[in-house]
Design a protein around this motif. Sequence first.
Motif, PDB file in Angstrom:
ATOM      1  N   ASP A  46       0.829  -1.214   0.000  1.00 32.55           N
ATOM      2  CA  ASP A  46       0.000   0.000   0.000  1.00 32.55           C
ATOM      3  C   ASP A  46       0.860   1.260   0.000  1.00 32.55           C
ATOM      4  N   ALA A  47       2.097   1.139  -0.437  1.00 38.92           N
ATOM      5  CA  ALA A  47       3.011   2.282  -0.463  1.00 38.92           C
ATOM      6  C   ALA A  47       2.497   3.345  -1.431  1.00 38.92           C
ATOM      7  N   SER A  48       2.726   4.594  -1.076  1.00 40.63           N
ATOM      8  CA  SER A  48       2.304   5.699  -1.934  1.00 40.63           C
ATOM      9  C   SER A  48       3.279   5.847  -3.101  1.00 40.63           C
TER      10      SER A  48
ATOM     11  N   ASP B  91       9.304   0.788 -13.136  1.00 44.22           N
ATOM     12  CA  ASP B  91       8.542   1.059 -14.359  1.00 44.22           C
ATOM     13  C   ASP B  91       7.077   0.666 -14.193  1.00 44.22           C
ATOM     14  N   VAL B  92       6.829  -0.438 -13.485  1.00 44.65           N
ATOM     15  CA  VAL B  92       5.454  -0.922 -13.321  1.00 44.65           C
ATOM     16  C   VAL B  92       4.751  -0.186 -12.187  1.00 44.65           C
ATOM     17  N   LEU B  93       5.382  -0.120 -11.008  1.00 43.22           N
ATOM     18  CA  LEU B  93       4.703   0.446  -9.835  1.00 43.22           C
ATOM     19  C   LEU B  93       4.552   1.955  -9.918  1.00 43.22           C
TER      20      LEU B  93
ATOM     21  N   LYS C  37       0.318   4.224 -12.682  1.00 42.70           N
ATOM     22  CA  LYS C  37      -0.911   3.881 -11.968  1.00 42.70           C
ATOM     23  C   LYS C  37      -1.651   2.730 -12.638  1.00 42.70           C
ATOM     24  N   GLU C  38      -1.812   2.811 -13.939  1.00 45.53           N
ATOM     25  CA  GLU C  38      -2.562   1.762 -14.653  1.00 45.53           C
ATOM     26  C   GLU C  38      -1.818   0.437 -14.614  1.00 45.53           C
ATOM     27  N   GLN C  39      -0.484   0.483 -14.843  1.00 42.42           N
ATOM     28  CA  GLN C  39       0.304  -0.745 -14.809  1.00 42.42           C
ATOM     29  C   GLN C  39       0.299  -1.368 -13.409  1.00 42.42           C
ATOM     30  N   ARG C  40       0.324  -0.524 -12.390  1.00 41.16           N
ATOM     31  CA  ARG C  40       0.323  -1.040 -11.016  1.00 41.16           C
ATOM     32  C   ARG C  40      -0.993  -1.754 -10.718  1.00 41.16           C
TER      33      ARG C  40
ATOM     34  N   THR D  10     -15.010 -12.375  -7.563  1.00 41.59           N
ATOM     35  CA  THR D  10     -14.116 -11.221  -7.599  1.00 41.59           C
ATOM     36  C   THR D  10     -14.162 -10.394  -6.340  1.00 41.59           C
ATOM     37  N   SER D  11     -14.611 -10.968  -5.217  1.00 38.34           N
ATOM     38  CA  SER D  11     -14.680 -10.164  -4.002  1.00 38.34           C
ATOM     39  C   SER D  11     -13.306  -9.648  -3.605  1.00 38.34           C
ATOM     40  N   GLY D  12     -12.272 -10.425  -3.893  1.00 40.50           N
ATOM     41  CA  GLY D  12     -10.917  -9.994  -3.547  1.00 40.50           C
ATOM     42  C   GLY D  12     -10.404  -8.908  -4.450  1.00 40.50           C
ATOM     43  N   PHE D  13     -11.077  -8.718  -5.596  1.00 38.19           N
ATOM     44  CA  PHE D  13     -10.612  -7.723  -6.569  1.00 38.19           C
ATOM     45  C   PHE D  13     -11.550  -6.542  -6.659  1.00 38.19           C
ATOM     46  N   SER D  14     -12.495  -6.410  -5.731  1.00 42.94           N
ATOM     47  CA  SER D  14     -13.551  -5.412  -5.899  1.00 42.94           C
ATOM     48  C   SER D  14     -12.980  -4.005  -6.038  1.00 42.94           C
ATOM     49  N   ASP D  15     -11.960  -3.678  -5.255  1.00 42.31           N
ATOM     50  CA  ASP D  15     -11.414  -2.327  -5.338  1.00 42.31           C
ATOM     51  C   ASP D  15     -10.744  -2.077  -6.671  1.00 42.31           C
ATOM     52  N   ILE D  16      -9.978  -3.080  -7.119  1.00 47.10           N
ATOM     53  CA  ILE D  16      -9.202  -2.904  -8.354  1.00 47.10           C
ATOM     54  C   ILE D  16     -10.103  -2.895  -9.576  1.00 47.10           C
ATOM     55  N   PHE D  17     -10.939  -3.967  -9.719  1.00 44.36           N
ATOM     56  CA  PHE D  17     -11.806  -4.062 -10.900  1.00 44.36           C
ATOM     57  C   PHE D  17     -12.874  -2.991 -10.863  1.00 44.36           C
TER      58      PHE D  17
END
Length: 332
Positions: free
Chosen positions: A22-24, A61-63, A66-69, A96-103
């Motif tokens: 959860d690093a900024s 490069d990934v993190l 925003k989209e790649q992360r 997808t309960s574990g992915f609700s925030d992301i998806f």
Amino acid sequence: MQMAENEWLSKDFYKVLGVSKDASAADITKAYRKLARKYHPDLNKTKEAEEKFKDVSEAYDVLNNKEQRQKYDAIRQFGMGGARFAGGSGQQGFDTSGFSDIFGSMFGQGQGNSRVRFSTQGGGQPNLNDIFSMFGSGAPQGSGTYTQERRRPARPHKGEDRNSKITLTLRQAVKGATVSLAVDGRRFRTHIPGGVKDGQKIRLAGKGRPGTDGGRNGDMYLSVHVKADDRFAMVGDDIVMTLPITLAQAVTGAKVTARDIDGASVTFRVPAGSSSDSEVRVAGRGVPGRDGDLVARLQIRVPSRPGMAVKRAAKEFDAACGDFAQELERER
């Protein structure tokens, strides 16, 4: 160069940079800069440092994107067993309960027990093609190997050329003219240069069909038709005209005044002893801006209904010319 997404399952970028999941963005950048200074090849010449620097750069490069992360977090959670599969209607369902925030943030879905259906491969495992495709990238055919399909930017294409026609008077062709043309219902004006010839094509840059994907417009090719004129003609850069004269003017020579193509007065000097089809010139009065001349082709005229006095004078003229009539007869 950004690494392929199929490697994300096996690399823990958070661990590489030494930050929490959860690093900024600021924390990620700070950690990267610290490690980059430590392992940069210019400062640390060891082989181990070179490999570390590559890993750190790949992780950042990934993190740092925003989209790649978001993609990385979703795919890593899926690969580490954070997803649950439930049967139903003969298909494997992906909870997808574990992915609700992301998806939810990427597809506009809210919190809750959303269910996303995935196709299954052998052994009842979900097909990773579905996950990659949801993020705008696909995996190639084949089992176990997934690569990001990068969409190449479309190459610009020049628009098609157009062909059109225009008719000019001889004076317009000689002097040049500004004409009005229409393309797709829109009119525009263009200048036709002086000296254009019948059958010549003029290229109008950018007046063809629009280009695609940033390509330039096509061109218009304008075919020119020049109307014939009863008195004047354009030969090269010369303007040629017919100059009728009398027999006496041809024999004795004369200054003969006529009108040029603009209607202006011009004087020709006819030498003594001139015959029909002889040419006399006025220099610099041809096509404007060129080296052409105004050329007069002499045409000796006699009355169509000569009276007795004229006939008698003509016979006396022939007699005075001596053997001239016989010379002409031999030429015939």
